[in-house]
Design a protein around this motif. Structure first.
Motif, PDB file in Angstrom:
ATOM      1  N   ALA A  40      -4.267  -9.887   2.177  1.00  0.00           N
ATOM      2  CA  ALA A  40      -4.453 -10.839   1.091  1.00  0.00           C
ATOM      3  C   ALA A  40      -4.125 -12.242   1.598  1.00  0.00           C
ATOM      4  CB  ALA A  40      -3.564 -10.470  -0.087  1.00  0.00           C
ATOM      5  N   PRO A  41      -4.626 -13.276   0.953  1.00  0.00           N
ATOM      6  CA  PRO A  41      -4.344 -14.656   1.379  1.00  0.00           C
ATOM      7  C   PRO A  41      -2.849 -14.914   1.472  1.00  0.00           C
ATOM      8  CG  PRO A  41      -6.084 -14.633  -0.257  1.00  0.00           C
ATOM      9  CD  PRO A  41      -5.553 -13.237  -0.191  1.00  0.00           C
ATOM     10  N   GLY A  42      -2.411 -15.454   2.607  1.00  0.00           N
ATOM     11  CA  GLY A  42      -1.012 -15.799   2.780  1.00  0.00           C
ATOM     12  C   GLY A  42      -0.091 -14.622   3.045  1.00  0.00           C
ATOM     13  N   ARG A  43      -0.670 -13.438   3.248  1.00  0.00           N
ATOM     14  CA  ARG A  43       0.151 -12.253   3.489  1.00  0.00           C
ATOM     15  C   ARG A  43      -0.284 -11.564   4.770  1.00  0.00           C
ATOM     16  NH1 ARG A  43       0.893  -8.775  -1.904  1.00  0.00           N
ATOM     17  NH2 ARG A  43       2.407  -7.820  -0.503  1.00  0.00           N
ATOM     18  N   GLY A  44       0.580 -10.749   5.308  1.00  0.00           N
ATOM     19  CA  GLY A  44       0.248 -10.003   6.508  1.00  0.00           C
ATOM     20  C   GLY A  44      -0.600  -8.787   6.189  1.00  0.00           C
ATOM     21  N   ARG A  45      -1.125  -8.174   7.236  1.00  0.00           N
ATOM     22  CA  ARG A  45      -1.920  -6.970   7.029  1.00  0.00           C
ATOM     23  C   ARG A  45      -1.014  -5.815   6.643  1.00  0.00           C
ATOM     24  NH1 ARG A  45      -6.693  -6.984  11.699  1.00  0.00           N
ATOM     25  NH2 ARG A  45      -7.518  -9.031  11.142  1.00  0.00           N
ATOM     26  N   GLU A  46      -1.487  -4.978   5.729  1.00  0.00           N
ATOM     27  CA  GLU A  46      -0.718  -3.800   5.340  1.00  0.00           C
ATOM     28  C   GLU A  46      -1.624  -2.573   5.328  1.00  0.00           C
ATOM     29  OE1 GLU A  46       0.969  -4.120   1.435  1.00  0.00           O
ATOM     30  OE2 GLU A  46      -0.946  -4.563   0.467  1.00  0.00           O
ATOM     31  N   GLY A  47      -1.068  -1.458   5.718  1.00  0.00           N
ATOM     32  CA  GLY A  47      -1.811  -0.211   5.697  1.00  0.00           C
ATOM     33  C   GLY A  47      -2.017   0.264   4.282  1.00  0.00           C
ATOM     34  N   VAL A  48      -3.242   0.623   3.959  1.00  0.00           N
ATOM     35  CA  VAL A  48      -3.586   1.098   2.625  1.00  0.00           C
ATOM     36  C   VAL A  48      -3.686   2.621   2.600  1.00  0.00           C
ATOM     37  CG1 VAL A  48      -5.318   1.036   0.802  1.00  0.00           C
ATOM     38  CG2 VAL A  48      -4.817  -1.039   2.118  1.00  0.00           C
ATOM     39  N   ALA A  49      -4.382   3.184   3.562  1.00  0.00           N
ATOM     40  CA  ALA A  49      -4.563   4.628   3.604  1.00  0.00           C
ATOM     41  C   ALA A  49      -4.962   5.036   5.012  1.00  0.00           C
ATOM     42  CB  ALA A  49      -5.626   5.083   2.603  1.00  0.00           C
ATOM     43  N   ARG A  50      -4.644   6.278   5.331  1.00  0.00           N
ATOM     44  CA  ARG A  50      -4.983   6.834   6.641  1.00  0.00           C
ATOM     45  C   ARG A  50      -5.386   8.290   6.462  1.00  0.00           C
ATOM     46  NH1 ARG A  50      -1.590   6.663  12.270  1.00  0.00           N
ATOM     47  NH2 ARG A  50      -2.340   8.618  13.179  1.00  0.00           N
ATOM     48  N   ILE A  51      -6.352   8.732   7.264  1.00  0.00           N
ATOM     49  CA  ILE A  51      -6.713  10.147   7.294  1.00  0.00           C
ATOM     50  C   ILE A  51      -6.751  10.570   8.750  1.00  0.00           C
ATOM     51  CG2 ILE A  51      -9.212   9.648   7.192  1.00  0.00           C
ATOM     52  CD1 ILE A  51      -9.427  12.284   5.493  1.00  0.00           C
ATOM     53  N   ASP A  52      -6.027  11.614   9.092  1.00  0.00           N
ATOM     54  CA  ASP A  52      -5.950  12.092  10.453  1.00  0.00           C
ATOM     55  C   ASP A  52      -7.089  13.072  10.763  1.00  0.00           C
ATOM     56  OD1 ASP A  52      -2.301  12.155  10.792  1.00  0.00           O
ATOM     57  OD2 ASP A  52      -3.786  10.580  11.153  1.00  0.00           O
ATOM     58  N   SER A  53      -7.179  13.440  12.032  1.00  0.00           N
ATOM     59  CA  SER A  53      -8.238  14.346  12.457  1.00  0.00           C
ATOM     60  C   SER A  53      -8.199  15.664  11.698  1.00  0.00           C
ATOM     61  CB  SER A  53      -8.123  14.616  13.955  1.00  0.00           C
ATOM     62  OG  SER A  53      -8.272  13.430  14.699  1.00  0.00           O
ATOM     63  N   ASP A  54      -6.993  16.119  11.374  1.00  0.00           N
ATOM     64  CA  ASP A  54      -6.855  17.394  10.665  1.00  0.00           C
ATOM     65  C   ASP A  54      -7.005  17.247   9.152  1.00  0.00           C
ATOM     66  OD1 ASP A  54      -3.174  17.703  10.726  1.00  0.00           O
ATOM     67  OD2 ASP A  54      -4.514  16.180   9.897  1.00  0.00           O
ATOM     68  N   LEU A  85      -8.683  -0.605 -10.326  1.00  0.00           N
ATOM     69  CA  LEU A  85      -8.335  -1.740  -9.479  1.00  0.00           C
ATOM     70  C   LEU A  85      -7.551  -2.786 -10.250  1.00  0.00           C
ATOM     71  CD1 LEU A  85     -11.627  -1.920  -7.452  1.00  0.00           C
ATOM     72  CD2 LEU A  85      -9.353  -1.814  -6.445  1.00  0.00           C
ATOM     73  N   LYS A  86      -6.627  -3.435  -9.539  1.00  0.00           N
ATOM     74  CA  LYS A  86      -5.773  -4.461 -10.108  1.00  0.00           C
ATOM     75  C   LYS A  86      -5.994  -5.781  -9.353  1.00  0.00           C
ATOM     76  CE  LYS A  86      -2.193  -0.979 -10.986  1.00  0.00           C
ATOM     77  NZ  LYS A  86      -0.776  -0.605 -10.735  1.00  0.00           N
ATOM     78  N   PRO A  87      -5.697  -6.901  -9.980  1.00  0.00           N
ATOM     79  CA  PRO A  87      -5.852  -8.184  -9.269  1.00  0.00           C
ATOM     80  C   PRO A  87      -5.076  -8.226  -7.957  1.00  0.00           C
ATOM     81  CG  PRO A  87      -5.606  -8.577 -11.607  1.00  0.00           C
ATOM     82  CD  PRO A  87      -5.373  -7.100 -11.398  1.00  0.00           C
ATOM     83  N   GLU A  88      -3.943  -7.537  -7.894  1.00  0.00           N
ATOM     84  CA  GLU A  88      -3.150  -7.545  -6.662  1.00  0.00           C
ATOM     85  C   GLU A  88      -3.788  -6.733  -5.540  1.00  0.00           C
ATOM     86  OE1 GLU A  88      -2.103  -6.827  -9.764  1.00  0.00           O
ATOM     87  OE2 GLU A  88      -0.608  -5.186  -9.746  1.00  0.00           O
ATOM     88  N   ASP A  89      -4.874  -6.036  -5.832  1.00  0.00           N
ATOM     89  CA  ASP A  89      -5.627  -5.345  -4.790  1.00  0.00           C
ATOM     90  C   ASP A  89      -6.600  -6.279  -4.074  1.00  0.00           C
ATOM     91  OD1 ASP A  89      -5.834  -2.547  -7.014  1.00  0.00           O
ATOM     92  OD2 ASP A  89      -4.509  -2.749  -5.268  1.00  0.00           O
ATOM     93  N   THR A  90      -6.726  -7.497  -4.563  1.00  0.00           N
ATOM     94  CA  THR A  90      -7.625  -8.468  -3.947  1.00  0.00           C
ATOM     95  C   THR A  90      -7.195  -8.752  -2.515  1.00  0.00           C
ATOM     96  OG1 THR A  90      -8.206  -9.519  -6.047  1.00  0.00           O
ATOM     97  CG2 THR A  90      -8.455 -10.847  -4.045  1.00  0.00           C
ATOM     98  N   ALA A  91      -8.124  -8.568  -1.582  1.00  0.00           N
ATOM     99  CA  ALA A  91      -7.818  -8.743  -0.161  1.00  0.00           C
ATOM    100  C   ALA A  91      -9.085  -8.514   0.647  1.00  0.00           C
ATOM    101  CB  ALA A  91      -6.746  -7.750   0.285  1.00  0.00           C
ATOM    102  N   VAL A  92      -9.000  -8.825   1.933  1.00  0.00           N
ATOM    103  CA  VAL A  92     -10.013  -8.377   2.875  1.00  0.00           C
ATOM    104  C   VAL A  92      -9.580  -7.003   3.367  1.00  0.00           C
ATOM    105  CG1 VAL A  92     -11.189  -8.805   5.051  1.00  0.00           C
ATOM    106  CG2 VAL A  92     -10.589 -10.730   3.557  1.00  0.00           C
ATOM    107  N   TYR A  93     -10.466  -6.040   3.272  1.00  0.00           N
ATOM    108  CA  TYR A  93     -10.169  -4.669   3.675  1.00  0.00           C
ATOM    109  C   TYR A  93     -10.820  -4.385   5.018  1.00  0.00           C
ATOM    110  CZ  TYR A  93      -8.119  -3.543  -0.825  1.00  0.00           C
ATOM    111  OH  TYR A  93      -7.291  -3.506  -1.918  1.00  0.00           O
TER     112      TYR A  93
END
Length: 126
Positions: A40-54, A85-93
């Motif tokens: 998001a603007p002015g914030r660092g990158r954060e992990g949203v979700a991950r899916i592993d090989s299994d 979705l919420k306004p706080e979800d606004t970001a570059v994904y």
């Protein structure tokens, strides 16, 4: 050469849904592993979700119950279904795919992800 191409971003009102897709061309590992980060603007990158090989999945606490990550191994594709979705979800994904080595740390360990997409904008208005 691995290339990740995201699609599906856009603008939506609060409470709406979007589905992000990511195509991983040139990815040679069987059973794709990857996920989604956001910035998001002015914030660092954060992990949203991950899916592993299994197929194991991991989520940012604030998106649990609203977002669902999935994949198609045959097509080397990753998806992120985003509901309520919420306004706080606004970001570059950003779509990410695992490199050849897993470092065994947190599911958001950046060292695990050798490949990044260019990002897609998600804007949620109130």
């Amino acid at each position: 050469q691995v290339q990740l191409t995201e699609s599906g971003g856009g603008s939506v009102q609060a409470g709406g849904s979007l589905r992000l897709s990511c195509a991983a061309s040139g990815y040679t590992r069987s059973n794709i592993c990857g996920g989604w980060f956001r910035q998001a603007p002015g914030r660092g990158r954060e992990g949203v979700a991950r899916i592993d090989s299994d197929g194991s999945t991991y989520y940012l606490e604030s998106v649990k119950g609203r977002f669902t990550i999935s994949k198609n191994n045959a097509d080397n594709a990753l998806y992120l279904q985003m509901n309520s979705l919420k306004p706080e979800d606004t970001a570059v994904y950003f779509c990410v795919a695992c490199g050849m080595k897993s470092y065994g740390g947190s599911w958001t360990d950046l060292r695990d992800f050798g490949y990044w997409g260019q990002g897609t904008q998600v804007t949620v208005s109130s």
